[in-house]
Design a protein around this motif. Structure first.
Motif, mmCIF file in Angstrom:
data_model
loop_
_atom_site.group_PDB
_atom_site.id
_atom_site.type_symbol
_atom_site.label_atom_id
_atom_site.label_comp_id
_atom_site.label_asym_id
_atom_site.label_seq_id
_atom_site.Cartn_x
_atom_site.Cartn_y
_atom_site.Cartn_z
ATOM 1 N N ASP A 1 0.889 -1.171 0.000
ATOM 2 C CA ASP A 1 0.000 0.000 0.000
ATOM 3 C C ASP A 1 0.921 1.212 0.000
ATOM 4 O O ASP A 1 1.658 1.447 0.968
ATOM 5 C CB ASP A 1 -0.886 -0.009 1.241
ATOM 6 N N ALA B 1 -6.548 -0.427 -13.374
ATOM 7 C CA ALA B 1 -6.382 -0.585 -11.933
ATOM 8 C C ALA B 1 -7.356 0.280 -11.137
ATOM 9 O O ALA B 1 -7.568 0.042 -9.948
ATOM 10 C CB ALA B 1 -4.942 -0.251 -11.535
ATOM 11 N N ARG B 2 -7.947 1.276 -11.772
ATOM 12 C CA ARG B 2 -8.956 2.089 -11.080
ATOM 13 C C ARG B 2 -10.139 1.221 -10.643
ATOM 14 O O ARG B 2 -10.761 1.468 -9.622
ATOM 15 C CB ARG B 2 -9.439 3.215 -11.989
ATOM 16 N N ALA B 3 -10.434 0.215 -11.449
ATOM 17 C CA ALA B 3 -11.527 -0.704 -11.108
ATOM 18 C C ALA B 3 -11.021 -1.867 -10.267
ATOM 19 O O ALA B 3 -11.802 -2.565 -9.627
ATOM 20 C CB ALA B 3 -12.176 -1.232 -12.386
ATOM 21 N N GLY B 4 -9.701 -2.060 -10.264
ATOM 22 C CA GLY B 4 -9.108 -3.191 -9.568
ATOM 23 C C GLY B 4 -9.173 -4.432 -10.432
ATOM 24 O O GLY B 4 -10.192 -4.700 -11.080
ATOM 25 N N ALA C 1 -2.342 -8.516 -8.332
ATOM 26 C CA ALA C 1 -3.556 -7.708 -8.285
ATOM 27 C C ALA C 1 -3.142 -6.247 -8.121
ATOM 28 O O ALA C 1 -2.175 -5.945 -7.418
ATOM 29 C CB ALA C 1 -4.446 -8.147 -7.124
ATOM 30 N N LYS D 1 -4.683 -2.021 -7.738
ATOM 31 C CA LYS D 1 -5.801 -1.101 -7.553
ATOM 32 C C LYS D 1 -5.262 0.299 -7.293
ATOM 33 O O LYS D 1 -4.290 0.468 -6.545
ATOM 34 C CB LYS D 1 -6.694 -1.540 -6.389
ATOM 35 N N THR E 1 -6.571 4.225 -6.181
ATOM 36 C CA THR E 1 -7.673 5.045 -5.655
ATOM 37 C C THR E 1 -7.188 6.483 -5.445
ATOM 38 O O THR E 1 -5.986 6.739 -5.371
ATOM 39 C CB THR E 1 -8.192 4.488 -4.317
ATOM 40 N N TYR F 1 -1.750 3.596 -4.240
ATOM 41 C CA TYR F 1 -1.521 2.433 -5.096
ATOM 42 C C TYR F 1 -1.461 1.178 -4.223
ATOM 43 O O TYR F 1 -0.733 1.148 -3.223
ATOM 44 C CB TYR F 1 -0.209 2.577 -5.861
ATOM 45 N N GLN F 2 -2.200 0.177 -4.605
ATOM 46 C CA GLN F 2 -2.145 -1.101 -3.913
ATOM 47 C C GLN F 2 -1.779 -2.196 -4.904
ATOM 48 O O GLN F 2 -2.259 -2.210 -6.046
ATOM 49 C CB GLN F 2 -3.493 -1.451 -3.271
ATOM 50 N N PHE G 1 -9.352 -6.211 -4.208
ATOM 51 C CA PHE G 1 -9.095 -5.764 -5.577
ATOM 52 C C PHE G 1 -10.276 -6.038 -6.511
ATOM 53 O O PHE G 1 -10.141 -5.866 -7.725
ATOM 54 C CB PHE G 1 -7.828 -6.445 -6.103
ATOM 55 N N ARG G 2 -11.378 -6.484 -5.954
ATOM 56 C CA ARG G 2 -12.527 -6.817 -6.811
ATOM 57 C C ARG G 2 -13.698 -5.896 -6.545
ATOM 58 O O ARG G 2 -13.797 -5.292 -5.490
ATOM 59 C CB ARG G 2 -12.940 -8.274 -6.556
#
Length: 340
Positions: A71, A109-112, A126, A128, A130, A138-139, A339-340
């Motif tokens: 993270d 990655a905005r949607a994961g 994975a 994501k 935000t 960033y994750q 991530f989903r």
């Protein structure tokens, strides 16, 4: 675990950075992972490394690292965390950062999303993203890939007890010399220790082995009579006799092996001649491709693809992480929900 794969760009980016200088840290110990130079300067507490607003968390099962969650507030730190999971050295981080900066990747990655890292299907990643501007986070999560039982087709070519702690799913080609080597070396021990190992066999005849398809179909005919294992033993014991033959001459040999294995030879010959199980063999090949089988033999231990079934240390690690409580699969699945 179900792996949605909306972004096929990612494996290409990953492949371009996983160079020879990398040494996979997944399935290493926490101490090995946290001691990597790419994490130098981070404060370590237990299985967590921190620096500023960046946190890198190790998921462990059976004493081994099965996933690395990062993270971070910057792509530089994101690359450090992902690089630590992949065992990259510091010299490769700029290239990794460049790949992670790909606009298409960041948009997705905005949607994961979750994807496999390469065609071997042994690891997953994975991503994501935000927030906006200075608040962007960033994750990333890199982890071993453990296929669920549902990813494999049902088969009756099974030996070992249903309660055995280790299930070995073997994709094999009867004309493959490496499969014969496995059958002669590892397979006897697996079959003997039926309380520990439950072995499931799947057909995966390679197209460049001209008798492999016919042998696979013949073994399925033997399976229909409940004699798969003794017939398979005959095929490998007589490997040098039938593999060089013209495919049209091989069925006569198969009939002899069927008799030696105790089959009803008339029914066996009819089954082979009518190619009764051609579609079954082809379906098993397709199932293998879906779990990233690339050659033979390919062995999955409790859903974890082994790079070397003969490596006792690798087998021990795979068993440790898949039979731990909680198991690697359950830990990874829980993380992927982020991530989903």
């Amino acid at each position: 675990m179900s792996i949605p794969r909306p972004v096929r760009l990612l494996p290409v980016l990953v492949a371009s950075v996983l160079v020879s200088s990398a040494g996979a840290q997944l399935l290493g110990t926490p101490a090995q992972t946290l001691a990597q130079p790419v994490l130098k300067g981070m404060a370590v507490s237990g299985n967590v490394a921190r620096q500023g607003t960046t946190t890198i968390t190790l998921d462990t099962a059976g004493g081994y690292v099965v996933g690395v969650l990062t993270d971070a507030a910057s792509l530089d730190d994101l690359a450090r965390g992902v690089g630590a999971g992949w065992g990259l050295d510091a010299a490769n981080l700029p290239k990794l950062k460049g790949n992670l900066s790909n606009p298409q990747l960041l948009t997705a990655a905005r949607a994961g999303f979750v994807d496999l890292t390469d065609d071997a299907g042994t690891d997953l990643i994975a991503l994501k993203v935000t927030g906006e501007g200075s608040a962007t986070r960033y994750q990333a999560y890199v982890a071993v890939n453990i296929w669920p039982d549902s990813a494999f087709p049902a088969t009756k070519a099974v030996t070992g007890t249903a309660t055995a702690p280790v299930t070995l799913r073997v994709f094999s080609d009867f004309q493959c010399p490496y499969c014969k080597q496995m059958w002669d070396t590892a397979m006897p021990a697996w079959r003997k220790d039926s309380a520990t190992y439950r072995v499931m066999h799947y057909e995966f005849p390679l197209s460049f082995h001209r008798n492999a398809q016919g042998a696979a179909e013949a073994s399925e005919c033997a399976l229909a009579q409940g004699k798969f294992w003794p017939f398979a033993d005959q095929l490998f014991a007589n490997y040098q006799s039938w593999t060089p033959l013209d495919p049209k001459d091989a069925p006569a040999k198969y009939a002899g092996y069927a008799k030696a294995a105790g089959l009803d030879t008339a029914a066996f010959k009819a089954c082979v001649g009518q190619r009764t199980f051609r579609s079954s063999v082809e379906a098993q090949v397709q199932a293998g491709l879906k779990v990233n089988v690339q050659g033979t033999p390919t062995v999955y231990l409790n859903g974890l693809k082994l790079s070397n079934y003969a490596d006792a240390q690798e087998v021990a690690r795979a068993r440790a992480v898949t039979t731990a409580q909680p198991s690697a699969a359950s830990l990874i699945e829980e993380r992927l929900k982020l991530f989903r």
